[in-house]
Write a protein that holds these residues in place. Sequence first.
Motif, mmCIF file in Angstrom:
data_model
loop_
_atom_site.group_PDB
_atom_site.id
_atom_site.type_symbol
_atom_site.label_atom_id
_atom_site.label_comp_id
_atom_site.label_asym_id
_atom_site.label_seq_id
_atom_site.Cartn_x
_atom_site.Cartn_y
_atom_site.Cartn_z
ATOM 1 N N ARG A 1 25.699 2.184 39.425
ATOM 2 C CA ARG A 1 25.795 3.286 38.470
ATOM 3 C C ARG A 1 27.243 3.761 38.350
ATOM 4 O O ARG A 1 27.954 3.886 39.345
ATOM 5 C CB ARG A 1 24.892 4.443 38.898
ATOM 6 N N LEU B 1 28.618 6.635 40.483
ATOM 7 C CA LEU B 1 28.854 6.301 41.884
ATOM 8 C C LEU B 1 30.099 5.429 42.033
ATOM 9 O O LEU B 1 30.830 5.545 43.019
ATOM 10 C CB LEU B 1 27.642 5.576 42.466
ATOM 11 N N VAL C 1 25.464 8.188 49.386
ATOM 12 C CA VAL C 1 24.155 7.990 48.772
ATOM 13 C C VAL C 1 23.080 7.973 49.860
ATOM 14 O O VAL C 1 23.225 7.299 50.885
ATOM 15 C CB VAL C 1 24.114 6.664 47.991
ATOM 16 N N TYR D 1 17.405 1.726 46.303
ATOM 17 C CA TYR D 1 16.904 2.984 45.741
ATOM 18 C C TYR D 1 17.437 4.159 46.556
ATOM 19 O O TYR D 1 17.569 4.080 47.779
ATOM 20 C CB TYR D 1 15.377 3.022 45.781
ATOM 21 N N ASP D 2 17.704 5.280 45.859
ATOM 22 C CA ASP D 2 18.083 6.485 46.585
ATOM 23 C C ASP D 2 16.838 7.300 46.916
ATOM 24 O O ASP D 2 15.707 6.873 46.639
ATOM 25 C CB ASP D 2 19.114 7.314 45.807
ATOM 26 N N ARG E 1 15.607 6.530 42.327
ATOM 27 C CA ARG E 1 16.438 5.851 41.321
ATOM 28 C C ARG E 1 17.062 4.593 41.915
ATOM 29 O O ARG E 1 17.460 4.567 43.068
ATOM 30 C CB ARG E 1 17.565 6.749 40.839
ATOM 31 N N VAL F 1 20.168 2.511 42.463
ATOM 32 C CA VAL F 1 21.600 2.820 42.457
ATOM 33 C C VAL F 1 22.451 1.566 42.490
ATOM 34 O O VAL F 1 23.635 1.593 42.126
ATOM 35 C CB VAL F 1 21.971 3.728 43.646
ATOM 36 N N ASP F 2 21.868 0.449 42.904
ATOM 37 C CA ASP F 2 22.642 -0.795 43.009
ATOM 38 C C ASP F 2 21.689 -1.972 42.948
ATOM 39 O O ASP F 2 20.620 -1.955 43.563
ATOM 40 C CB ASP F 2 23.419 -0.812 44.337
#
Length: 249
Positions: free
Chosen positions: A156, A159, A183, A221-222, A226, A228-229
């Motif tokens: 994202r 980030l 994160v 996932y966070d 979501r 995130v990578d």
Amino acid sequence: MTAFAPDSLVLNRKLPLWYQVSQSLRASILGRAPDASLRLPTEEQLAGHYGVSVLTMRQALKELEGEGLISRHRRRGTFIEPGARRGAPVRLLGSVDAIVAQQSGERTTILGHERTAVSGELLEHFPDTSELVTYRRLRHDSVSGEPTNWAENAVRTELAESIDLADLERFPMTKVLRDLVGVKISRITDTVEARLADPETAALLQVPLLSPILYYTGVTYDDEGRVVDVARIRYRGDRFSFTVTVDAH
């Protein structure tokens, strides 16, 4: 020469303690500073550092000794093997620390990074954004210098603003996001499949065109659920194997 200092570890009670400790210590050994001492702290000191029993610590050290990363000598102590930077089988056991450990210990070259549109297989993971920052890296065996894998990480954009490229040359993306960017990672979903080397992969990994490779996808996932990578890593088929252990409890 500086003293060897193992990383800290947050234990997951659902996984064997000795395994978590061995993987954390393994990451510390493979990612140690060039001038770090080869002598490890005593069993008692390491057990106190990780908050486990001496018996658990001994089991973890036995695992690392079996991998050839350390040698243990009665009355003299435990020492890191000077050549302990070589590749080892990749084992996925469901721990973020385990994944970090498996990605550590290799020399990394940044091939580039750029803003890219969300497309293809990334659409299902990032439905709420139209743009990402993609990082491309090539990893080499620290001893032989041979390329072992190359990775693309789609992160994202908000980030990516906090990511230092120098950190990506030293640490895996998972560690950078969790420990340096802050994160709160809740889980990583891994997929491994066999593929054939395309022209770009064959050139980067120095393997014949259409030779077998292992294609790894890791979706991170966070704590809000979501993505995130998304990591897409191509491993040389002659350098890595994957073992997946499933906890039935």
